[in-house]
Design a protein around this motif. Structure first.
Motif, PDB file in Angstrom:
ATOM      1  N   VAL A 166       1.471  11.042   7.896  1.00 55.58           N
ATOM      2  CA  VAL A 166       1.632   9.651   8.256  1.00 55.58           C
ATOM      3  C   VAL A 166       2.581   9.294   9.075  1.00 55.58           C
ATOM      4  CG1 VAL A 166       0.081   8.588   6.569  1.00 55.58           C
ATOM      5  CG2 VAL A 166       2.381   9.153   6.086  1.00 55.58           C
ATOM      6  N   TYR A 219      -4.334   5.994  16.019  1.00 53.52           N
ATOM      7  CA  TYR A 219      -4.434   6.569  14.738  1.00 53.52           C
ATOM      8  C   TYR A 219      -3.042   6.339  14.048  1.00 53.52           C
ATOM      9  CZ  TYR A 219      -4.747   9.721  11.003  1.00 53.52           C
ATOM     10  OH  TYR A 219      -5.003  10.224   9.545  1.00 53.52           O
ATOM     11  N   VAL A 223      -2.703   3.975  10.507  1.00 53.02           N
ATOM     12  CA  VAL A 223      -2.388   4.504   9.444  1.00 53.02           C
ATOM     13  C   VAL A 223      -1.461   3.971   8.723  1.00 53.02           C
ATOM     14  CG1 VAL A 223      -2.025   6.535   8.301  1.00 53.02           C
ATOM     15  CG2 VAL A 223      -3.950   6.652   9.804  1.00 53.02           C
ATOM     16  N   GLU A 226      -2.111   0.572   7.660  1.00 53.92           N
ATOM     17  CA  GLU A 226      -3.127   0.573   6.529  1.00 53.92           C
ATOM     18  C   GLU A 226      -2.566   0.464   4.990  1.00 53.92           C
ATOM     19  OE1 GLU A 226      -6.090   3.842   7.051  1.00 53.92           O
ATOM     20  OE2 GLU A 226      -5.401   4.379   5.109  1.00 53.92           O
ATOM     21  N   PRO A 227      -3.212  -0.318   4.053  1.00 56.18           N
ATOM     22  CA  PRO A 227      -2.431  -0.693   2.877  1.00 56.18           C
ATOM     23  C   PRO A 227      -2.911   0.810   2.087  1.00 56.18           C
ATOM     24  CG  PRO A 227      -4.310  -1.977   3.028  1.00 56.18           C
ATOM     25  CD  PRO A 227      -4.316  -1.257   4.469  1.00 56.18           C
ATOM     26  N   ASN A 228      -2.139   0.899   0.895  1.00 57.24           N
ATOM     27  CA  ASN A 228      -2.210   1.815   0.071  1.00 57.24           C
ATOM     28  C   ASN A 228      -3.176   1.568  -0.825  1.00 57.24           C
ATOM     29  OD1 ASN A 228      -0.615   4.063   1.256  1.00 57.24           O
ATOM     30  ND2 ASN A 228       1.225   2.590   0.415  1.00 57.24           N
ATOM     31  N   PRO A 229      -4.617   1.913  -0.956  1.00 55.66           N
ATOM     32  CA  PRO A 229      -5.397   1.358  -1.905  1.00 55.66           C
ATOM     33  C   PRO A 229      -5.111   1.873  -3.170  1.00 55.66           C
ATOM     34  CG  PRO A 229      -6.592   3.193  -0.437  1.00 55.66           C
ATOM     35  CD  PRO A 229      -5.096   2.840   0.312  1.00 55.66           C
TER      36      PRO A 229
ATOM     37  N   TYR B  78     -14.633   5.467   5.395  1.00 45.23           N
ATOM     38  CA  TYR B  78     -12.998   5.314   5.656  1.00 45.23           C
ATOM     39  C   TYR B  78     -12.891   5.620   7.404  1.00 45.23           C
ATOM     40  CZ  TYR B  78      -8.041   6.493   6.158  1.00 45.23           C
ATOM     41  OH  TYR B  78      -6.703   6.408   6.700  1.00 45.23           O
ATOM     42  N   LEU B 104     -11.943   5.705  -7.128  1.00 43.94           N
ATOM     43  CA  LEU B 104     -10.498   6.061  -6.704  1.00 43.94           C
ATOM     44  C   LEU B 104      -9.587   6.183  -8.075  1.00 43.94           C
ATOM     45  CD1 LEU B 104      -8.293   6.627  -4.418  1.00 43.94           C
ATOM     46  CD2 LEU B 104      -7.951   4.173  -4.258  1.00 43.94           C
ATOM     47  N   GLN B 280       0.103   5.405  -5.901  1.00 40.95           N
ATOM     48  CA  GLN B 280      -0.956   6.286  -5.190  1.00 40.95           C
ATOM     49  C   GLN B 280      -0.661   7.880  -5.519  1.00 40.95           C
ATOM     50  OE1 GLN B 280      -2.732   4.642  -1.698  1.00 40.95           O
ATOM     51  NE2 GLN B 280      -1.776   6.357  -0.662  1.00 40.95           N
ATOM     52  N   TRP B 285      -7.374  11.204   1.879  1.00 41.93           N
ATOM     53  CA  TRP B 285      -7.909  10.455   3.402  1.00 41.93           C
ATOM     54  C   TRP B 285      -6.747  10.525   4.332  1.00 41.93           C
ATOM     55  CZ3 TRP B 285      -7.102   7.839  -1.145  1.00 41.93           C
ATOM     56  CH2 TRP B 285      -6.000   7.043  -1.280  1.00 41.93           C
ATOM     57  N   LEU B 286      -5.343  10.644   3.888  1.00 46.90           N
ATOM     58  CA  LEU B 286      -4.442  10.570   4.881  1.00 46.90           C
ATOM     59  C   LEU B 286      -4.200  12.257   5.617  1.00 46.90           C
ATOM     60  CD1 LEU B 286      -1.892   8.004   3.312  1.00 46.90           C
ATOM     61  CD2 LEU B 286      -3.489   7.621   5.283  1.00 46.90           C
TER      62      LEU B 286
ATOM     63  N   VAL C  89     -10.791   0.682   3.056  1.00 51.96           N
ATOM     64  CA  VAL C  89      -9.516   0.467   2.522  1.00 51.96           C
ATOM     65  C   VAL C  89      -9.013  -0.799   1.606  1.00 51.96           C
ATOM     66  CG1 VAL C  89      -6.843   0.968   2.654  1.00 51.96           C
ATOM     67  CG2 VAL C  89      -8.755   2.328   3.932  1.00 51.96           C
ATOM     68  N   GLU C  90      -9.270  -1.786   2.304  1.00 56.71           N
ATOM     69  CA  GLU C  90      -8.890  -3.284   1.659  1.00 56.71           C
ATOM     70  C   GLU C  90      -9.713  -3.315   0.426  1.00 56.71           C
ATOM     71  OE1 GLU C  90      -9.101  -2.916   4.980  1.00 56.71           O
ATOM     72  OE2 GLU C  90      -7.085  -3.266   5.729  1.00 56.71           O
ATOM     73  N   THR C  92     -11.368  -1.310  -1.634  1.00 57.91           N
ATOM     74  CA  THR C  92     -10.944  -0.237  -2.520  1.00 57.91           C
ATOM     75  C   THR C  92      -9.522  -0.788  -3.180  1.00 57.91           C
ATOM     76  OG1 THR C  92     -11.999   1.242  -1.099  1.00 57.91           O
ATOM     77  CG2 THR C  92     -10.562   2.187  -2.965  1.00 57.91           C
ATOM     78  N   GLN C  93      -8.761  -1.186  -2.423  1.00 55.52           N
ATOM     79  CA  GLN C  93      -7.564  -1.602  -2.978  1.00 55.52           C
ATOM     80  C   GLN C  93      -7.650  -2.763  -4.020  1.00 55.52           C
ATOM     81  OE1 GLN C  93      -4.642  -3.434  -0.205  1.00 55.52           O
ATOM     82  NE2 GLN C  93      -2.933  -2.809  -1.377  1.00 55.52           N
ATOM     83  N   THR C  96      -9.553  -1.263  -7.298  1.00 48.62           N
ATOM     84  CA  THR C  96      -8.628  -0.510  -7.796  1.00 48.62           C
ATOM     85  C   THR C  96      -7.793  -1.166  -8.953  1.00 48.62           C
ATOM     86  OG1 THR C  96      -8.795   1.276  -6.076  1.00 48.62           O
ATOM     87  CG2 THR C  96      -7.145   1.660  -7.939  1.00 48.62           C
TER      88      THR C  96
END
Lengths: 270, 548, 370
Positions: A166, A219, A223, A226-229, B78, B104, B280, B285-286, C89-90, C92-93, C96
């Motif tokens: 990343v 990208y 990325v 992008e938040p960390n889900p 995604y 997840l 996490q 996915w990353l 992503v959002e 899912t965050q 979760t």
């Protein structure tokens, strides 16, 4: 007034300011050099006083290492032919002027004299010496216009081996390192690819096209924003921090729980 | 001891069961089975409960995971991977992560539970080692434990490879590179494992059946055996008041220990859920889909494989060719030797110790680590060896985080891997003796009372009082490390039978060094000057600071 | 040196006793409340020290609170499952966090409740049970040994060699069956070692031409004239095999552009084109893609185990565990100016294997040809 002050500290404020600055800078270039891909045209249309001002700045701040005419010395490489893009990358990211000699110039806050005008003037001077790549326009680096998925494939093929999956950065040989891309602006990412600063190799436009570069920027920026889900990102460097957390948080918490379960209660002395 | 009558539904059910199983006899003997209490005795349960959580979360994952390496174009939700070609395994892992509610969370809990499973086994094994709880009659259970640890590493390795992301593929590639380098059988093993050339299209489904069926099956069987042996042999206990080698003191299985174990299960489950929610892990996915052409900086294995990664990194280049055959020693040595030293060393230690001490008696009271200084030092030495390799497995992250040269971390590691264990041995040995001396001081002089008294001639002293009886009993639980009696040569200079020859002499020498009482507890009585008599193990003047 | 005077008497209650190490159970049990404060239903058994009723009542309340929290959190889990959908992503965050947070709370509250129950409501225990030696004693052992021999005799296995030997004979191949069955895990081993020596670079395209090098990720062929910035690097795959992982595992390249004067003698200059050199990207140690390229030093670093190669000098090893240089691929341009491979690698790329042999030495003996 308070709202503005608070807003300045907002994490996105930096990006906002940078984007604004870049927009202005880019706007200037678009006005001054409609065919900005062509180095010659850029020089031709660069105002003469920019070159003169740039030369002055160069003599004050750069010439001790790069030589009076940018021909290079033992302490610094020649800058003939590196282009305005290299100047913009190095100076706007604070790497130049260099504070301490070391394995590699780190990203740092810019010098006090650095602003959009001085970078432009310095760039014009260096460009006048021997051409080279010029800074991209705002269109060229606009993440919104790129295709993240395509950029991701190119990013994985060409970038992550050094900069990590990343862009968290990584180690190279003998104290050198691939810096994290967290603070790099889209323009700086583009410039780094076309100029190959320090140990980084060059990815010129004839092989990785400007559109493809914009995809990669889309990208990278996408990325990193992008938040960390799954919770805290743990630095996004992979299993090393995960292992640390398993031991330091997981095992410690469970050891504490075990101690609580089995602890003998302090006897109360009546 | 009437505490009321048994309610009818319970009485009915239990008599139904007893009529058919005769369970009453078993329960009569075992309901009030006594379990000794010590926090460190619960560490193994971390691994046990993590295993249960692994089975639960793992089963959930299998409902959605597709162990196939067939190519698909990703059409899931995604966005940055949209329309990217990838394996079905990876696409289904992404599906679990982003398109299944709780998917997840379950994936992350599964991974955290895996880390805690291995970490729990490690801390448990260390507790057993340092307290000598592997001694007779528990050697078999110790061997089962070593087997469990080895299988857990294998289980982790196969699981790590399943999502088929770029990181897991890197691990698989290294596994392949190591396997193919084995002399004689290397190409055969990789050929059969991968069904031909690397990576092929078979390895994930093969790893899948190993990961979800074969290895967990063996693990489950061995864990059950481990539990049964523990149950039959009864747990060891820490030395203390009223605790002897022929009894066990503590709380009954029903209701207290059962409740405690239940609570600890919930704690383990809760901590894993906590980590799975707020930290996490393995963001597949990353990483992107696997291709053997790409790799990310800082590609690492999970922590339990870190020591192998480190040893591969430390090794200098070395490859020899004999008669047209190739022996890549810079792969073979680091991949096999440290693992061999650690696992074989663990497995053989109880037997080597028995051979050295000549001790064949049963032990049910755990030893405090300080009271067997050589064992503790050997353990710390092994931890240091493992630790250096482990640390070096992350030397690129260390280099990039602390801004030190990558190459220097390797050079330093090459020295540390040999010097570190030696230093750890010496330091630990001195600390153990120091702690023994402190114990002797507690017995001999008592503990500081906090009361200052002025003597008639004007001197101030702090009053020492005898320690409370629990502490005294705990400290007095020390027994000398056994050693072979009569190793010395008789008056004619002829050593006793079994102590002749180089091996016998070595055994006698080791027995003398390993066994015996280094610092006697009751030496501490009276005046400090008496300490001079065991000056051979340490300067007597050390004692001043400890006793006054 | 001052001595400790043990003869100074101190009233016991006034002297704090320092607690070190692991306290043993049941210290000072006599200080506990007297019988009338005991919780109900606890019989008077030695080693079972009842809680006093006040503590037990408090424990009951705290435990009940914890259990109620668990109930509520479990309900919250179900509600979150229904309320929060996933799909990016959002979301899912959020999902979760809600699911995991409620699950964590439920489990930890339950754990805490049980601990409070054990510690405050249940009695303290200091039960003692005898241990018996594990060995079952000489009588039992003798009985087992006798019975075993008797059984063996009864079965006839000792006396009837034909029975015994044919049984062994029967068992031997049966044990081998599973191993035989594993044979088809791989199709044909015989050509496997030779497959490891070759890559698709050695194969011509369908129309008999040399295979083009294409950019990994875009699949575009590379015009030598475009790859013209010294210090440039590119990850390259064979045309037609862009998504064939088996081919990529051996054939992926890194393409590096040098200034011609930078190339040293270790590099075969006949295999370069205008300062462009192609090396195998697959590390010769255990096969990771080695592609961390420093254009200033010409080092190629492998991120897995840090083998370092000098790209300007035939990719020879200068650091780390790899023992062999990255193989160089002979390249040229076709009549349209695109880079192509003129032949396969002279030596097998990737990690070493038993049957590999010293391919490099053979190449040297044969004057640079495989």
């Amino acid at each position: 007034m308070n709202r503005i002050t608070a807003g300045r500290r907002h994490p996105l404020a930096r990006y906002a300011v940078l984007l604004l600055a870049l927009g202005l800078l880019g706007g200037f270039y678009t006005l001054a050099a409609p065919t900005s891909e062509r180095a010659d045209a850029a020089i031709a249309s660069g105002r003469a006083d920019d070159v003169a001002e740039g030369r002055k700045l160069f003599e004050q701040s750069c010439s001790s290492c790069h030589g009076l005419n940018a021909e290079g010395t033992a302490n610094g490489p020649t800058l003939v032919g590196v282009g305005a893009a290299a100047v913009d990358f190095q100076v706007s990211s604070g790497r130049m002027p260099l504070a301490n000699p070391g394995a590699q110039a780190p990203r740092k806050p810019t010098a006090p004299w650095v602003n959009d005008d001085t970078i432009r003037q310095l760039g014009a001077y260096i460009q006048s010496l021997g051409g080279g790549p010029v800074a991209p326009g705002p269109e060229q680096v606009d993440p919104a216009k790129g295709d993240k998925a395509k950029g991701g494939e190119l990013f994985r093929a060409n970038c992550i081996q050094c900069h990590n999956f990343v862009g968290s950065g990584g180690a190279l040989t003998q104290g050198k390192y691939a810096p994290p891309l967290h603070d790099a602006t889209p323009t700086q990412i583009y410039e780094a690819m076309i100029t190959g600063p320090q140990a980084m190799p060059v990815f010129n436009d004839s092989i990785i096209t400007p559109e493809q570069k914009r995809d990669m920027i889309a990208y990278i920026v996408g990325v990193r924003e992008e938040p960390n889900p799954g919770g805290a990102g743990l630095g996004r460097i992979g299993p090393v921090t995960e292992g640390l957390v398993a031991w330091i948080v997981g095992i410690s918490l469970l050891a504490l729980a075990a101690i609580w379960i089995t602890a003998k209660k302090r006897q109360a002395h009546q | 001891m009437s505490t009321g009558t048994v309610p009818k539904p319970i009485a009915g059910t239990s008599s139904f069961l007893d009529d058919r199983l005769g369970a009453g006899n078993f329960l009569k003997r075992n309901l009030r089975k006594v379990f000794p209490d010590h926090w460190s005795f619960l560490l193994g349960e971390i691994a046990l409960y993590s295993f249960i959580i692994l089975l639960l979360t793992g089963t959930f994952l299998t409902f959605f995971f597709k162990p196939s390496m067939g190519h698909v174009v990703y059409e899931g939700s995604y966005e940055p991977l949209k329309d990217v070609t990838m394996s079905e395994a990876y696409a289904s892992s992404l599906h679990i992560s982003f398109d299944v509610r709780g998917g997840l969370l379950m994936r992350q809990m599964h991974h955290w539970a895996a880390l805690l499973f291995v970490a729990g086994m490690m801390v448990h094994a260390l507790r057993v080692f340092f307290t000598g709880a592997y001694r007779k009659p528990r050697e078999l259970n110790w061997l089962i434990g070593v087997g469990l640890l080895t299988l857990a590493l294998l289980e982790g390795l196969t699981g790590y490879s399943l999502p088929d992301d770029l990181l897991s593929g890197a691990g698989l590639r290294i596994t392949e590179g190591v396997a193919i380098s084995l002399p004689l059988v290397g190409t055969w093993i990789t050929f059969f494992l991968f069904g031909g050339e690397y990576p092929g299209e078979d390895v994930i489904s093969r790893f899948y059946s190993l990961h979800i069926l074969l290895i967990p099956g063996i693990l489950l069987a061995l864990i059950s055996a481990h539990m049964v042996l523990m149950w039959v042999q009864k747990h060891t206990q820490m030395p203390g008041k009223g605790r002897t080698n022929t009894n066990v003191v503590g709380a009954p299985f029903y209701p207290a220990f059962m409740a405690k174990a239940g609570a600890y299960f919930m704690f383990t489950f809760g901590v894993i859920a906590l980590l799975g929610t707020f930290a996490q892990i393995n963001p597949i996915w990353l990483f992107g889909p696997y291709t053997p052409a790409d790799i990310s900086a800082g590609s690492q294995p999970d922590f339990y494989m870190g020591f192998l990664e480190g040893s591969l990194r430390l090794m200098p280049a070395w490859e020899i060719n004999v008669l047209g055959f190739t022996l890549p020693l810079s792969v073979l040595i680091p991949a096999l030797v440290p693992m061999g030293i650690i696992m074989t060393g663990l497995a053989l230690y109880p037997f080597i110790e028995q051979w050295v001490t000549g001790d064949r008696s049963e032990h049910h009271v755990a030893e405090r680590p300080r009271n067997n200084p050589h064992r503790t030092s050997i353990g710390m030495s092994a931890i240091t060896f493992y630790g250096v390799l482990w640390l070096l497995g992350a030397n690129d992250e260390i280099s990039s985080f602390f801004h030190v040269s990558l190459n220097w971390t390797t050079y330093v590691g090459r020295v540390l891997v040999f010097v570190g264990p030696l230093v750890a041995y010496i330091v630990t040995y001195r600390i153990c003796l120091g702690l023994q001396r402190a114990d002797a001081a507690v017995i001999g002089h008592g503990v500081e009372s906090g009361v200052i008294k002025r003597l008639p001639h004007g001197e101030y002293i702090e009053v020492h009082v005898p320690p409370n009886e629990a502490i005294e009993a705990h400290v007095r639980g020390k027994t000398p490390v056994p050693m072979i009696a009569g190793t010395d040569a008789d008056s004619d200079g002829i050593p006793p039978k079994g102590m002749r020859g180089p091996l016998g002499k070595l055994r006698a020498k080791m027995s003398k060094a390993y066994g015996g009482e280094k610092i006697a507890l009751d030496d501490g009585h009276g005046h400090g000057d008496e300490h001079g008599e065991h000056a051979e193990v340490g300067p007597g003047k050390d004692d001043k600071s400890l006793t006054h | 040196m001052t001595d400790t005077n043990h003869d100074i008497e101190q009233p016991d209650g006034r002297v704090p006793r320092r607690v070190i190490g692991t306290p043993s159970p049941a210290t000072g049990t006599s200080l506990l409340g007297t019988d009338e404060h005991h919780a109900e239903g606890v019989a008077d058994v030695p080693g079972v020290i009842p809680q006093n009723e006040q503590t037990a009542r408090k424990g009951e309340r705290v435990a009940a609170l914890c259990f109620t929290v668990t109930f509520l959190a479990a309900v919250a889990f179900v509600v979150s499952y229904v309320a929060f959908q996933v799909g990016d992503v959002e979301t899912t965050q959020v999902s979760t966090l809600a699911l995991g947070g409620s699950l964590t709370l439920a489990l930890l509250a339950l754990a805490a409740g049980i601990v409070v129950w054990v510690r405050m409501v249940m009695p303290k225990y200091n039960l003692v049970q005898e241990r018996h030696p594990m060995a079952s004693g000489p009588e039992a052992r003798e009985y087992v040994a006798e019975t075993f021999l008797q059984g063996a005799a009864e079965s006839g296995i000792t006396k009837r060699p034909l029975l015994r030997r044919t049984l062994l004979l029967a068992a031997a191949p049966l044990g081998v069956l599973p191993l035989v069955l594993l044979r088809d895990l791989g199709p044909r081993y015989s050509d496997f070692p030779s497959k490891l020596r070759h890559t698709v670079w050695g194969e011509k395209t369908k129309d008999g031409k040399n295979r083009r090098l294409v950019v990994e990720g875009t699949g575009a062929p590379i015009r030598a004239a475009d790859f013209n910035s010294p210090g440039g690097i590119l990850s390259v795959v064979p045309e037609g095999y862009e998504h064939d992982l088996n081919a990529l595992a051996k054939a992926t390249l890194i393409l590096i552009k040098f200034r011609p004067e930078e190339i040293k003698s270790g590099t075969n200059k006949n295999w370069t084109h205008d300062g462009i050199v192609a090396y195998s990207k697959i590390c010769t140690h255990v096969g990771c893609p080695a592609a961390l390229y420093e254009q200033t030093t010409h080092h190629i670093l492998c991120p897995c185990h840090q083998s370092t190669f000098d790209a300007a000098d035939g990719a020879k090893v200068i650091f780390g565990p790899a023992a062999r240089p990255l193989p160089q691929l002979p390249i040229a341009v076709d009549n349209e100016g695109y880079l192509v491979a003129t032949a396969d690698f002279a030596v097998p790329p990737g990690p070493s294997f038993w049957e590999r042999g010293d391919a490099e030495a053979e190449v040297r003996e044969n004057g640079g040809h495989a």
